[in-house]
Write a protein that holds these residues in place. Structure first.
Motif, PDB file in Angstrom:
ATOM      1  N   PRO A  87       0.787  -1.232   0.000  1.00 49.00           N
ATOM      2  CA  PRO A  87       0.000   0.000   0.000  1.00 49.00           C
ATOM      3  C   PRO A  87       0.821   1.284   0.000  1.00 49.00           C
ATOM      4  N   MET A  88       1.835   1.374   0.859  1.00 52.36           N
ATOM      5  CA  MET A  88       2.595   2.626   0.926  1.00 52.36           C
ATOM      6  C   MET A  88       3.423   2.855  -0.334  1.00 52.36           C
ATOM      7  N   ALA A  89       4.057   1.779  -0.830  1.00 51.35           N
ATOM      8  CA  ALA A  89       4.833   1.902  -2.060  1.00 51.35           C
ATOM      9  C   ALA A  89       3.923   2.225  -3.240  1.00 51.35           C
ATOM     10  N   GLN A  90       2.734   1.616  -3.280  1.00 53.62           N
ATOM     11  CA  GLN A  90       1.800   1.866  -4.370  1.00 53.62           C
ATOM     12  C   GLN A  90       1.326   3.317  -4.356  1.00 53.62           C
ATOM     13  N   ALA A  91       1.065   3.849  -3.176  1.00 55.96           N
ATOM     14  CA  ALA A  91       0.644   5.249  -3.067  1.00 55.96           C
ATOM     15  C   ALA A  91       1.737   6.179  -3.571  1.00 55.96           C
ATOM     16  N   ALA A  92       2.993   5.838  -3.255  1.00 58.11           N
ATOM     17  CA  ALA A  92       4.110   6.664  -3.721  1.00 58.11           C
ATOM     18  C   ALA A  92       4.231   6.618  -5.242  1.00 58.11           C
ATOM     19  N   VAL A  93       4.033   5.436  -5.826  1.00 58.09           N
ATOM     20  CA  VAL A  93       4.085   5.303  -7.286  1.00 58.09           C
ATOM     21  C   VAL A  93       2.979   6.128  -7.927  1.00 58.09           C
ATOM     22  N   ALA A  94       1.773   6.055  -7.366  1.00 58.51           N
ATOM     23  CA  ALA A  94       0.665   6.820  -7.923  1.00 58.51           C
ATOM     24  C   ALA A  94       0.947   8.318  -7.901  1.00 58.51           C
ATOM     25  N   ALA A  95       1.568   8.790  -6.835  1.00 58.82           N
ATOM     26  CA  ALA A  95       1.865  10.218  -6.726  1.00 58.82           C
ATOM     27  C   ALA A  95       2.931  10.660  -7.723  1.00 58.82           C
ATOM     28  N   ALA A  96       3.845   9.743  -8.073  1.00 63.31           N
ATOM     29  CA  ALA A  96       4.977  10.120  -8.918  1.00 63.31           C
ATOM     30  C   ALA A  96       4.844   9.649 -10.357  1.00 63.31           C
ATOM     31  N   VAL A  97       3.723   9.032 -10.740  1.00 61.65           N
ATOM     32  CA  VAL A  97       3.598   8.463 -12.079  1.00 61.65           C
ATOM     33  C   VAL A  97       3.761   9.552 -13.142  1.00 61.65           C
ATOM     34  N   ALA A  98       4.404   9.165 -14.250  1.00 59.20           N
ATOM     35  CA  ALA A  98       4.673  10.101 -15.337  1.00 59.20           C
ATOM     36  C   ALA A  98       4.390   9.420 -16.668  1.00 59.20           C
ATOM     37  N   ALA A  99       4.451  10.190 -17.748  1.00 54.78           N
ATOM     38  CA  ALA A  99       4.146   9.648 -19.071  1.00 54.78           C
ATOM     39  C   ALA A  99       5.078   8.504 -19.437  1.00 54.78           C
ATOM     40  N   ASP A 100       6.324   8.529 -18.965  1.00 55.61           N
ATOM     41  CA  ASP A 100       7.276   7.462 -19.289  1.00 55.61           C
ATOM     42  C   ASP A 100       7.159   6.251 -18.354  1.00 55.61           C
ATOM     43  N   SER A 101       6.311   6.324 -17.333  1.00 53.44           N
ATOM     44  CA  SER A 101       6.138   5.194 -16.417  1.00 53.44           C
ATOM     45  C   SER A 101       5.477   4.028 -17.157  1.00 53.44           C
ATOM     46  N   ARG A 102       5.825   2.829 -16.731  1.00 52.50           N
ATOM     47  CA  ARG A 102       5.210   1.634 -17.313  1.00 52.50           C
ATOM     48  C   ARG A 102       4.375   0.942 -16.245  1.00 52.50           C
ATOM     49  N   VAL A 103       3.164   0.547 -16.633  1.00 44.63           N
ATOM     50  CA  VAL A 103       2.242  -0.072 -15.691  1.00 44.63           C
ATOM     51  C   VAL A 103       1.645  -1.327 -16.322  1.00 44.63           C
ATOM     52  N   ALA A 104       1.071  -2.170 -15.473  1.00 53.24           N
ATOM     53  CA  ALA A 104       0.405  -3.387 -15.932  1.00 53.24           C
ATOM     54  C   ALA A 104      -0.734  -3.702 -14.985  1.00 53.24           C
ATOM     55  N   VAL A 105      -1.678  -4.511 -15.450  1.00 49.43           N
ATOM     56  CA  VAL A 105      -2.789  -4.899 -14.595  1.00 49.43           C
ATOM     57  C   VAL A 105      -2.268  -5.804 -13.477  1.00 49.43           C
ATOM     58  N   ARG A 106      -2.860  -5.682 -12.322  1.00 50.51           N
ATOM     59  CA  ARG A 106      -2.491  -6.489 -11.161  1.00 50.51           C
ATOM     60  C   ARG A 106      -2.702  -7.969 -11.465  1.00 50.51           C
ATOM     61  N   ARG A 107      -1.708  -8.780 -11.222  1.00 48.49           N
ATOM     62  CA  ARG A 107      -1.746 -10.195 -11.556  1.00 48.49           C
ATOM     63  C   ARG A 107      -2.893 -10.906 -10.837  1.00 48.49           C
ATOM     64  N   GLY A 108      -3.680 -11.662 -11.607  1.00 47.28           N
ATOM     65  CA  GLY A 108      -4.770 -12.428 -11.018  1.00 47.28           C
ATOM     66  C   GLY A 108      -6.011 -11.625 -10.692  1.00 47.28           C
ATOM     67  N   LEU A 109      -6.071 -10.371 -11.128  1.00 44.70           N
ATOM     68  CA  LEU A 109      -7.232  -9.532 -10.818  1.00 44.70           C
ATOM     69  C   LEU A 109      -8.391  -9.880 -11.752  1.00 44.70           C
ATOM     70  N   PRO A 110      -9.538 -10.331 -11.231  1.00 46.44           N
ATOM     71  CA  PRO A 110     -10.702 -10.545 -12.094  1.00 46.44           C
ATOM     72  C   PRO A 110     -11.371  -9.218 -12.418  1.00 46.44           C
ATOM     73  N   TRP A 111     -11.732  -9.024 -13.673  1.00 44.38           N
ATOM     74  CA  TRP A 111     -12.357  -7.762 -14.071  1.00 44.38           C
ATOM     75  C   TRP A 111     -13.280  -7.993 -15.246  1.00 44.38           C
ATOM     76  N   ARG A 112     -14.187  -7.050 -15.409  1.00 43.71           N
ATOM     77  CA  ARG A 112     -15.070  -7.061 -16.562  1.00 43.71           C
ATOM     78  C   ARG A 112     -15.441  -5.631 -16.885  1.00 43.71           C
TER      79      ARG A 112
END
Length: 428
Positions: A336-361
């Motif tokens: 949680p704390m690391a994720q919050a820090a990433v969200a605050a610092a995200v930039a156009a060059d950041s790379r992201v992916a969907v959370r592994r095993g997350l069910p979605w529709r």
């Protein structure tokens, strides 16, 4: 019955849960000494399968998942509480008060596992059952998630520590499939055919105790001693008992809590209340103990139910099955704390992916909106985010600045920042 294929996005843009991922077979091949497709065709839900350590690609056996030293760590230093530990002796579960007590200063609880009491019971021949390890022990958290993706089913993991020569439970059957992974020591297993094939969770073995006892007294279908690194698959309903040999034994049991066709029946019946004929009151004065009076009402009810079932909406049934099955599993952990820090610092060059095993529709919402359904909540988003959502939810890592369908990096960052804070995305 084959293993489920990966559920992916359809051309119409209807995303699906990431359960059933065939790329996640490494965990499965640790448990079965054959090609996953052959296992699905020949054993899944049908017959037991014994896989010896020499046949499996497990150089260290299963000690990387939970070793005896790890079990001692959990029992002595992690502050376990019930129900994360059960203790059994001579086929019966012991009261928790015999191995739990107060947590001491600063931990005002009364059901913390006490190591000295556990030691005494184990030395007296009791079996220790560590429960829910798929939620509390990191190697098993990861392994269970990957195996669950391969099987397309939610899983649970228990560990059984049995003293030399002891047997924790009498012959019984489980109402879910299991993989037995022998970690340490040797254990003698006797396997008998089912007395009730494919039992439901509401059909435990206690209701067939006499039949179980009679079958267990006959010759077993499988009589084996599991050694470290061996694995055994047992479909639900198969009778089994296990006894430690000349030394103590530690094995893991991975329970597969699969949905059944009866679950479809339950959800159909729940939805059948939409039919007014099925909500009708029975006639005044009906003697429900008289079969002759009940028969015409039963006939009319069956006819009404049949008519309704012929027009049952698969979408409504799927929605109810999703509400039942999705919360049973857990996606990959986040920090949680690391994720919050990433969200605050995200930039156009950041790379992201969907959370592994997350069910979605992903489904249409109100006019101009699109809804992302998750296992525990829904997110309502502007329809203009649809292309970017489909891209980032595809499972491939993506650069934030490359997300399509949005006007500029500012909009992309707003979307990604929200998805990071909602634990949908993680840094790649």
């Amino acid at each position: 019955m084959g293993l489920p294929a990966r559920l992916t996005e359809t051309p119409g843009g209807d995303g699906r849960p990431a359960f059933g991922d065939p790329t996640s077979t490494a965990a499965l091949t640790r448990c079965v000494a054959m090609d996953p497709a052959a296992f699905a065709a020949g054993h899944w839900g049908r017959t037991p399968l014994l896989s010896r350590a020499a046949e499996l690609d497990n150089p260290a056996g299963f000690t990387d998942l939970l070793s005896p030293a790890d079990a001692d760590e959990l029992l002595s230093r992690r502050g376990l509480r019930t129900p994360f530990l059960r203790v059994a002796k001579d086929g019966d579960l012991l009261p928790a008060a015999r191995y739990t007590g107060g947590g001491g200063s600063g931990a005002e609880i009364t059901d913390q596992v006490l190591d000295e009491r556990v030691l005494r019971l184990y030395a007296e021949g009791a079996t220790l059952v560590l429960q829910g390890l798929h939620r509390i022990w990191p190697p098993l958290v990861d392994f269970t998630r990957e195996l669950g993706l391969a099987l397309g089913q939610p899983l649970q993991v228990n560990a059984y520590l049995t003293p030399a020569g002891s047997q924790g439970f009498a012959t019984h059957y489980d109402t879910h499939d299991v993989f037995v992974l022998q970690v340490d020591g040797h254990k003698h297993w006797r396997i008998h055919p089912p007395v009730l094939p494919d039992p439901l969770e509401r059909q435990p073995w206690g209701g067939h105790a006499d039949e179980v006892s009679a079958v267990a007294s006959g010759p077993p279908a499988l009589d084996v001693v599991l050694a470290p690194g061996d694995a055994l698959y047992l479909p639900r309903g198969w009778l089994h008992s296990a006894q430690a040999q000349e030394a103590g034994s530690l094995h893991l049991t991975v329970g597969i809590r699969a949905l059944t066709r009866y679950a479809l029946v339950e959800e159909l019946l729940a939805l059948a209340g939409e039919d007014r004929r099925l909500r009708a009151t029975l006639p005044f004065g009906l003697d429900v103990a008289d079969p002759e009076q009940v028969e015409p009402e039963l006939t009319e009810t069956v006819a009404a139910l049949r008519d309704w079932l012929l027009h049952a909406d698969p979408e409504s049934v799927a929605d109810r099955l999703r509400e039942r099955s999705w919360p049973a599993g857990r996606p990959a952990p986040i920090r949680p704390m690391a994720q919050a820090a990433v969200a605050a610092a995200v930039a156009a060059d950041s790379r992201v992916a969907v959370r592994r095993g997350l069910p979605w529709r992903l489904v249409p919402g109100a006019p101009g909106r699109i809804v992302l359904r998750l296992f525990d909540r829904t997110l309502d988003l502007p329809e203009g985010c649809a292309d970017a959502l489909r891209t980032v939810l595809s499972g491939t890592a993506v650069r934030v600045g490359d997300l399509p369908g949005l006007d500029g990096d500012a909009d992309r960052l707003v979307l990604v920042r929200r998805l990071l804070r909602e634990a949908v995305l993680v840094p790649a």
